[in-house]
Design a protein around this motif. Structure first.
Motif, PDB file in Angstrom:
ATOM      1  N   UNK A 180       0.834  -1.200   0.000  1.00 47.35           N
ATOM      2  CA  UNK A 180       0.000   0.000   0.000  1.00 47.35           C
ATOM      3  C   UNK A 180       0.866   1.246   0.000  1.00 47.35           C
ATOM      4  N   UNK A 181       0.433   2.245  -0.720  1.00 47.76           N
ATOM      5  CA  UNK A 181       1.103   3.543  -0.771  1.00 47.76           C
ATOM      6  C   UNK A 181       0.075   4.608  -0.409  1.00 47.76           C
ATOM      7  N   UNK A 182       0.472   5.508   0.453  1.00 46.49           N
ATOM      8  CA  UNK A 182      -0.395   6.620   0.800  1.00 46.49           C
ATOM      9  C   UNK A 182       0.226   7.908   0.283  1.00 46.49           C
ATOM     10  N   UNK A 183      -0.614   8.758  -0.281  1.00 48.85           N
ATOM     11  CA  UNK A 183      -0.155  10.024  -0.848  1.00 48.85           C
ATOM     12  C   UNK A 183      -0.995  11.158  -0.281  1.00 48.85           C
ATOM     13  N   UNK A 184      -0.325  12.197   0.184  1.00 46.91           N
ATOM     14  CA  UNK A 184      -1.027  13.347   0.738  1.00 46.91           C
ATOM     15  C   UNK A 184      -0.489  14.611   0.088  1.00 46.91           C
ATOM     16  N   UNK A 185      -1.358  15.312  -0.648  1.00 49.99           N
ATOM     17  CA  UNK A 185      -0.964  16.543  -1.316  1.00 49.99           C
ATOM     18  C   UNK A 185      -1.206  17.744  -0.414  1.00 49.99           C
ATOM     19  N   UNK A 186      -0.453  18.789  -0.679  1.00 48.77           N
ATOM     20  CA  UNK A 186      -0.662  20.074  -0.020  1.00 48.77           C
ATOM     21  C   UNK A 186      -0.072  21.164  -0.908  1.00 48.77           C
ATOM     22  N   UNK A 187      -0.375  22.414  -0.560  1.00 48.11           N
ATOM     23  CA  UNK A 187       0.238  23.533  -1.259  1.00 48.11           C
ATOM     24  C   UNK A 187      -0.655  24.260  -2.247  1.00 48.11           C
ATOM     25  N   UNK A 188      -1.866  23.783  -2.444  1.00 44.47           N
ATOM     26  CA  UNK A 188      -2.759  24.485  -3.363  1.00 44.47           C
ATOM     27  C   UNK A 188      -3.219  25.811  -2.770  1.00 44.47           C
ATOM     28  N   UNK A 189      -3.903  26.584  -3.608  1.00 42.65           N
ATOM     29  CA  UNK A 189      -4.401  27.864  -3.135  1.00 42.65           C
ATOM     30  C   UNK A 189      -4.817  28.768  -4.271  1.00 42.65           C
ATOM     31  N   UNK A 190      -5.021  30.027  -3.937  1.00 42.71           N
ATOM     32  CA  UNK A 190      -5.427  31.046  -4.910  1.00 42.71           C
ATOM     33  C   UNK A 190      -4.226  31.924  -5.236  1.00 42.71           C
ATOM     34  N   UNK A 191      -3.975  32.130  -6.517  1.00 43.68           N
ATOM     35  CA  UNK A 191      -2.845  32.943  -6.948  1.00 43.68           C
ATOM     36  C   UNK A 191      -3.250  33.743  -8.183  1.00 43.68           C
ATOM     37  N   UNK A 192      -2.646  34.892  -8.359  1.00 42.99           N
ATOM     38  CA  UNK A 192      -2.914  35.699  -9.543  1.00 42.99           C
ATOM     39  C   UNK A 192      -2.156  35.152 -10.745  1.00 42.99           C
ATOM     40  N   UNK A 193      -2.670  35.414 -11.922  1.00 45.05           N
ATOM     41  CA  UNK A 193      -1.981  35.015 -13.139  1.00 45.05           C
ATOM     42  C   UNK A 193      -0.559  35.567 -13.138  1.00 45.05           C
ATOM     43  N   UNK A 194       0.382  34.727 -13.553  1.00 43.62           N
ATOM     44  CA  UNK A 194       1.785  35.104 -13.545  1.00 43.62           C
ATOM     45  C   UNK A 194       2.512  34.707 -12.276  1.00 43.62           C
ATOM     46  N   UNK A 195       1.752  34.302 -11.274  1.00 45.05           N
ATOM     47  CA  UNK A 195       2.350  33.916  -9.997  1.00 45.05           C
ATOM     48  C   UNK A 195       2.825  32.473  -9.983  1.00 45.05           C
ATOM     49  N   UNK A 196       3.259  32.032  -8.795  1.00 42.12           N
ATOM     50  CA  UNK A 196       3.826  30.690  -8.627  1.00 42.12           C
ATOM     51  C   UNK A 196       3.206  29.989  -7.435  1.00 42.12           C
ATOM     52  N   UNK A 197       3.190  28.671  -7.504  1.00 41.47           N
ATOM     53  CA  UNK A 197       2.805  27.824  -6.386  1.00 41.47           C
ATOM     54  C   UNK A 197       3.681  26.581  -6.420  1.00 41.47           C
ATOM     55  N   UNK A 198       3.909  26.004  -5.245  1.00 42.27           N
ATOM     56  CA  UNK A 198       4.597  24.720  -5.185  1.00 42.27           C
ATOM     57  C   UNK A 198       3.711  23.722  -4.463  1.00 42.27           C
ATOM     58  N   UNK A 199       3.347  22.661  -5.170  1.00 39.16           N
ATOM     59  CA  UNK A 199       2.560  21.582  -4.590  1.00 39.16           C
ATOM     60  C   UNK A 199       3.493  20.512  -4.040  1.00 39.16           C
ATOM     61  N   UNK A 244      -5.488  19.356  -8.444  1.00 39.05           N
ATOM     62  CA  UNK A 244      -4.253  18.674  -8.808  1.00 39.05           C
ATOM     63  C   UNK A 244      -4.082  17.431  -7.939  1.00 39.05           C
ATOM     64  N   UNK A 245      -3.775  16.306  -8.591  1.00 40.79           N
ATOM     65  CA  UNK A 245      -3.611  15.027  -7.916  1.00 40.79           C
ATOM     66  C   UNK A 245      -2.208  14.490  -8.151  1.00 40.79           C
ATOM     67  N   UNK A 246      -1.570  13.966  -7.107  1.00 41.73           N
ATOM     68  CA  UNK A 246      -0.348  13.215  -7.338  1.00 41.73           C
ATOM     69  C   UNK A 246      -0.713  11.740  -7.424  1.00 41.73           C
ATOM     70  N   UNK A 247       0.102  10.999  -8.155  1.00 42.27           N
ATOM     71  CA  UNK A 247      -0.186   9.598  -8.405  1.00 42.27           C
ATOM     72  C   UNK A 247       1.109   8.796  -8.386  1.00 42.27           C
ATOM     73  N   UNK A 248       1.006   7.568  -7.901  1.00 39.54           N
ATOM     74  CA  UNK A 248       2.139   6.656  -7.813  1.00 39.54           C
ATOM     75  C   UNK A 248       1.850   5.431  -8.667  1.00 39.54           C
ATOM     76  N   UNK A 249       2.810   5.053  -9.502  1.00 39.50           N
ATOM     77  CA  UNK A 249       2.549   3.970 -10.442  1.00 39.50           C
ATOM     78  C   UNK A 249       3.484   2.793 -10.287  1.00 39.50           C
ATOM     79  N   UNK A 250       3.570   1.984 -11.333  1.00 32.76           N
ATOM     80  CA  UNK A 250       4.410   0.800 -11.334  1.00 32.76           C
ATOM     81  C   UNK A 250       5.143   0.742 -12.671  1.00 32.76           C
ATOM     82  N   UNK A 251       6.321   0.085 -12.627  1.00 33.59           N
ATOM     83  CA  UNK A 251       7.136   0.055 -13.832  1.00 33.59           C
ATOM     84  C   UNK A 251       8.222   1.106 -13.780  1.00 33.59           C
ATOM     85  N   UNK A 252       8.745   1.444 -14.945  1.00 27.81           N
ATOM     86  CA  UNK A 252       9.883   2.364 -15.012  1.00 27.81           C
ATOM     87  C   UNK A 252       9.434   3.809 -15.082  1.00 27.81           C
ATOM     88  N   UNK A 253       8.585   4.151 -16.029  1.00 22.95           N
ATOM     89  CA  UNK A 253       8.108   5.505 -16.226  1.00 22.95           C
ATOM     90  C   UNK A 253       9.137   6.359 -16.939  1.00 22.95           C
TER      91      UNK A 253
END
Length: 124
Positions: A1-20, A94-103
């Protein structure tokens, strides 16, 4: 089993930056191909960025190439999506995802674990 927890979303103006962030835990969680997908209201989920299992190969769709960067911090078991020069059309969950294989893989079917999603809203 793998658990994934995202964070870092929000509201930003065009031209701005975010890090998820996506914290991964569980068996072999950090030696799997990883990806970020996004889903805008009323639209299908789409590929946003992907990394091979070792981080050595990265892939982006043309719509975000040069603006988004996927990376990992092995010490923190965390994956990141740095998003710069954001546009209103980048708005979505935005969703993060974990897979199998090489990628890296662009197809959602290659990923068997998903986070709960984090909302990103870019205002014009």
């Amino acid at each position: 089993q793998v658990q994934l927890v995202e964070s870092g979303g929000g509201l930003v103006q065009a031209g701005g930056s975010l890090r998820l962030s996506c914290e991964a835990s569980g068996r072999s969680a950090f030696i799997r191909p990883m990806a970020w997908f996004r889903q805008a209201p009323g639209k299908a989920r789409e590929f946003a960025a992907a990394s091979s299992w070792d981080g050595g190969s990265l892939d982006y769709p043309d719509s975000v190439k040069g603006r988004f960067t996927i990376s990992r911090d092995t010490a923190k078991n965390t994956f990141y999506l740095q998003m710069d020069s954001l546009r209103p059309e980048d708005t979505g969950v935005y969703y993060c995802a974990s897979g199998y294989g090489w990628g890296p893989f662009r197809e959602a079917r290659r990923y068997d674990y998903w986070g709960q999603g984090t909302q990103v809203t870019v205002s014009s």
